[in-house]
Design a protein around this motif. Structure first.
Motif, PDB file in Angstrom:
ATOM      1  N   LYS A  21       0.325   3.545  -5.111  1.00  0.00           N
ATOM      2  CA  LYS A  21      -0.635   4.036  -4.111  1.00  0.00           C
ATOM      3  C   LYS A  21      -2.067   3.802  -4.593  1.00  0.00           C
ATOM      4  O   LYS A  21      -2.414   4.170  -5.722  1.00  0.00           O
ATOM      5  CB  LYS A  21      -0.385   5.520  -3.863  1.00  0.00           C
ATOM      6  CG  LYS A  21      -1.340   6.207  -2.886  1.00  0.00           C
ATOM      7  CD  LYS A  21      -1.006   7.698  -2.816  1.00  0.00           C
ATOM      8  CE  LYS A  21      -2.092   8.502  -2.113  1.00  0.00           C
ATOM      9  NZ  LYS A  21      -1.843   8.559  -0.667  1.00  0.00           N
ATOM     10  N   THR A  22      -2.890   3.209  -3.728  1.00  0.00           N
ATOM     11  CA  THR A  22      -4.287   2.943  -4.092  1.00  0.00           C
ATOM     12  C   THR A  22      -5.269   3.347  -3.001  1.00  0.00           C
ATOM     13  O   THR A  22      -6.457   3.031  -3.088  1.00  0.00           O
ATOM     14  CB  THR A  22      -4.487   1.448  -4.396  1.00  0.00           C
ATOM     15  OG1 THR A  22      -4.162   0.695  -3.224  1.00  0.00           O
ATOM     16  CG2 THR A  22      -3.647   0.987  -5.581  1.00  0.00           C
ATOM     17  N   SER A  23      -4.797   4.029  -1.958  1.00  0.00           N
ATOM     18  CA  SER A  23      -5.685   4.410  -0.852  1.00  0.00           C
ATOM     19  C   SER A  23      -5.330   5.807  -0.383  1.00  0.00           C
ATOM     20  O   SER A  23      -4.453   6.472  -0.948  1.00  0.00           O
ATOM     21  CB  SER A  23      -5.555   3.419   0.303  1.00  0.00           C
ATOM     22  OG  SER A  23      -4.341   3.628   1.013  1.00  0.00           O
ATOM     23  N   TYR A  64       4.326  -3.972  -1.622  1.00  0.00           N
ATOM     24  CA  TYR A  64       3.793  -2.672  -1.221  1.00  0.00           C
ATOM     25  C   TYR A  64       2.557  -2.850  -0.354  1.00  0.00           C
ATOM     26  O   TYR A  64       1.855  -3.857  -0.405  1.00  0.00           O
ATOM     27  CB  TYR A  64       3.503  -1.790  -2.435  1.00  0.00           C
ATOM     28  CG  TYR A  64       2.582  -2.394  -3.464  1.00  0.00           C
ATOM     29  CD1 TYR A  64       1.210  -2.137  -3.461  1.00  0.00           C
ATOM     30  CD2 TYR A  64       3.085  -3.230  -4.460  1.00  0.00           C
ATOM     31  CE1 TYR A  64       0.368  -2.690  -4.402  1.00  0.00           C
ATOM     32  CE2 TYR A  64       2.256  -3.799  -5.415  1.00  0.00           C
ATOM     33  CZ  TYR A  64       0.898  -3.534  -5.378  1.00  0.00           C
ATOM     34  OH  TYR A  64       0.060  -4.095  -6.318  1.00  0.00           O
ATOM     35  N   ASN A  99       4.498   9.031  -4.039  1.00  0.00           N
ATOM     36  CA  ASN A  99       3.985   7.995  -4.943  1.00  0.00           C
ATOM     37  C   ASN A  99       4.825   7.897  -6.218  1.00  0.00           C
ATOM     38  O   ASN A  99       4.303   7.770  -7.328  1.00  0.00           O
ATOM     39  CB  ASN A  99       2.514   8.247  -5.301  1.00  0.00           C
ATOM     40  CG  ASN A  99       1.863   7.035  -5.966  1.00  0.00           C
ATOM     41  OD1 ASN A  99       2.251   5.895  -5.731  1.00  0.00           O
ATOM     42  ND2 ASN A  99       0.871   7.292  -6.822  1.00  0.00           N
ATOM     43  N   ASN A 121      -0.840  -0.520   1.253  1.00  0.00           N
ATOM     44  CA  ASN A 121      -1.646   0.700   1.249  1.00  0.00           C
ATOM     45  C   ASN A 121      -2.522   0.815   2.494  1.00  0.00           C
ATOM     46  O   ASN A 121      -3.448   1.621   2.533  1.00  0.00           O
ATOM     47  CB  ASN A 121      -2.504   0.755  -0.016  1.00  0.00           C
ATOM     48  CG  ASN A 121      -1.711   1.235  -1.229  1.00  0.00           C
ATOM     49  OD1 ASN A 121      -1.395   2.411  -1.340  1.00  0.00           O
ATOM     50  ND2 ASN A 121      -1.379   0.307  -2.122  1.00  0.00           N
ATOM     51  N   ASP A 122      -2.206  -0.002   3.519  1.00  0.00           N
ATOM     52  CA  ASP A 122      -2.997   0.045   4.756  1.00  0.00           C
ATOM     53  C   ASP A 122      -2.093   0.076   5.982  1.00  0.00           C
ATOM     54  O   ASP A 122      -2.254  -0.698   6.913  1.00  0.00           O
ATOM     55  CB  ASP A 122      -3.981  -1.128   4.812  1.00  0.00           C
ATOM     56  CG  ASP A 122      -3.292  -2.498   4.752  1.00  0.00           C
ATOM     57  OD1 ASP A 122      -2.044  -2.519   4.643  1.00  0.00           O
ATOM     58  OD2 ASP A 122      -3.991  -3.518   4.820  1.00  0.00           O
ATOM     59  N   VAL A 132       1.731   5.088   0.401  1.00  0.00           N
ATOM     60  CA  VAL A 132       2.108   3.706   0.122  1.00  0.00           C
ATOM     61  C   VAL A 132       3.465   3.401   0.754  1.00  0.00           C
ATOM     62  O   VAL A 132       4.395   4.203   0.679  1.00  0.00           O
ATOM     63  CB  VAL A 132       2.108   3.417  -1.400  1.00  0.00           C
ATOM     64  CG1 VAL A 132       3.125   4.286  -2.134  1.00  0.00           C
ATOM     65  CG2 VAL A 132       2.368   1.947  -1.677  1.00  0.00           C
TER      66      VAL A 132
END
Length: 473
Positions: A92-94, A117, A87, A119-120, A98
């Motif tokens: 990164k949010t999950s 970007y 990161n 995050n899934d 990322v």
């Protein structure tokens, strides 16, 4: 669906419309991601998007929704993607690592580098609010960023095509970039614009050392005309690439007419690349529909010292999971002068390989013949070359550049591997140190494979001929 007249059965092609360069190749959690230049509204090149497909084995592909659309900054030209596991970008949010895509925004005579970007696991993408991350320095051709993490210097390194040379940039976080150096203005071939660079490290076969390989596509300027991939071998210290060879040495990765914009997957320990299987001389005119273009078979990369020269090795990925009927297995075929060995093919997906032994023949020919057409490979010991003749291979009149006799210098040959699909042939000679990739568009539905020796005798050992299943099933 996926069984049209000229639909490849072993190679990825989009369901419909235009595709060119592979982009954003990245591996994450058992999935190989293939993004690509895509025009979703036409079968000819147009406003570029990033198409998207995923695979678990590099053979069977699932086409996903378009990943990146053009916006106010421009079209979405070529680029790369990385897994930012630490990161460094702060994006990164999950719970997933990322993914960051680095691509060229192509505006009117203005190319700059931007990021997006996910995050899934690459399913949805958000463009960075601060784009572009590298503005245009006043240069028309300034594109195709390929990024990797350089462990020794502790930073991300970008290779970027800049006119007819490569610029290297460094960043701690994929957002803030500084120019490190440039390479190539006096090296290699300069018959056209440089594109789609890649900088990778490869182990030298049989030696306890590694070398850096800089890959550069060039269009036009190929040895047989049009688009081609060249490469340079040397050292990279995190700042500069220094080539081992003298400035006038040119090394081609593939002497065929139809292998371009090839780059490697990131986040993959074994270097593996894929190329766009076409040529800008006629890509917009080829007679396939409702789609245009396919990707090559993915190839594993290596490096070997041959006659004192570092040479790129390409090995097609394992196709044994597609093996269907055995035509010939582990046989020896002895050909007397002007004698022909024939095999009728049930369909055109074929894997063939053999070792060449005890050859006194001046020429060894491999032909694929239909009722009134032929595609021919000639191993010519007298002229020290391999030729692929597609002048009478079926539909050839759609472009003045297509009906060709293409040549690859080769003094001796010890083995070959050949992959035949509906509209393409990929030839790997001498353990993949000499490669040719060519399209053809046959009209016949039935074909005969022929081996023939001229002016001497030839023995082929360990001959394998296998039909291959379609990857669309």
């Amino acid at each position: 669906m996926y069984n049209e007249q000229y639909r490849p059965q072993l190679h990825f092609s989009p369901k419909e419309n235009w595709m060119n360069d592979p982009n954003g190749l990245v591996y994450y959690k058992g999935e190989y991601h293939l993004f690509y230049q895509y025009h979703p509204y036409s079968m000819v090149w147009g406003p570029m998007h990033w198409g998207h497909a995923v695979s678990k084995d590099l053979l069977h592909w699932e086409e996903l929704p378009i990943a990146l659309y053009p916006d106010e900054l421009g079209q979405i030209f070529s680029g790369s993607a990385v897994v930012d596991a630490q990161n460094t970008s702060g994006l990164k949010t999950s719970d997933e690592d990322v993914m960051v895509a680095i691509f060229t925004h192509h505006g009117e005579d203005n190319e700059k580098q931007s990021i997006a970007y996910s995050n899934d696991c690459g399913r949805t993408w958000v463009k960075y609010e601060g784009n572009p991350v590298i503005p245009n320095p006043g240069q028309k051709d300034f594109r195709d960023p390929k990024v990797f993490w350089h462990e020794e210097s502790g930073k991300w390194v970008m290779s970027l095509a800049s006119g007819d040379c490569i610029r290297f940039y460094g960043s701690p976080n994929l957002i803030d970039w500084e120019l490190l150096s440039a390479f190539g203005s006096e090296y290699g071939a300069h018959g056209g614009v440089w594109e789609c660079p890649d900088l990778i490290q490869l182990s030298v076969e049989g030696e306890d050392q590694k070398k850096w390989v800089l890959i550069v596509s060039i269009n036009p300027g190929g040895p047989n005309g049009g688009s081609v991939v060249q490469y340079f071998v040397g050292e990279f210290d995190g700042l500069e690439f220094v080539c081992d060879d003298s400035a006038d040495v040119v090394k081609w990765a593939d002497f065929g007419r139809d292998f371009y914009a090839a780059v490697t997957w990131s986040n993959l320990p074994e270097p593996t690349w894929i190329g766009w299987m076409s040529n800008w001389q006629y890509a917009n005119q080829v007679p396939s529909e409702p789609f245009r273009s396919a990707m090559s078979i993915p190839r594993k990369l290596g490096l070997s010292r041959i006659n004192g020269e570092f040479t790129l090795l390409q090995t097609p990925i394992d196709l044994s999971s597609l093996y269907k009927e055995v035509v010939v297995s582990n046989e020896t075929i002895a050909l007397k002068s002007s004698e022909t060995y024939r095999v009728k093919l049930d369909h055109r997906q074929l894997f063939a390989q053999a070792n060449v032994m005890d050859s006194t023949a001046s020429e060894f020919l491999i032909s694929f013949r239909g009722e009134q057409e032929r595609l021919e490979i000639v191993f010519d010991r007298k002229r020290k070359e391999v030729r692929i003749d597609r002048k009478e291979s079926g539909q050839v009149s759609f472009s003045e550049h297509f009906a060709s006799m293409d040549r690859m210098p080769l003094a001796e040959f010890s083995d070959f591997t050949l992959i035949l699909d509906k509209t393409s042939i990929e030839l790997f000679v001498n353990q993949g140190s000499n490669v040719m990739t060519e399209l053809f568009f046959p009209l016949a539905s039935e074909f005969t494979l022929e081996f023939r020796a001229l002016d001497g005798e030839l023995v082929l050992e360990n001959v394998e001929l296998r039909h291959l299943e379609s990857t669309w099933k």
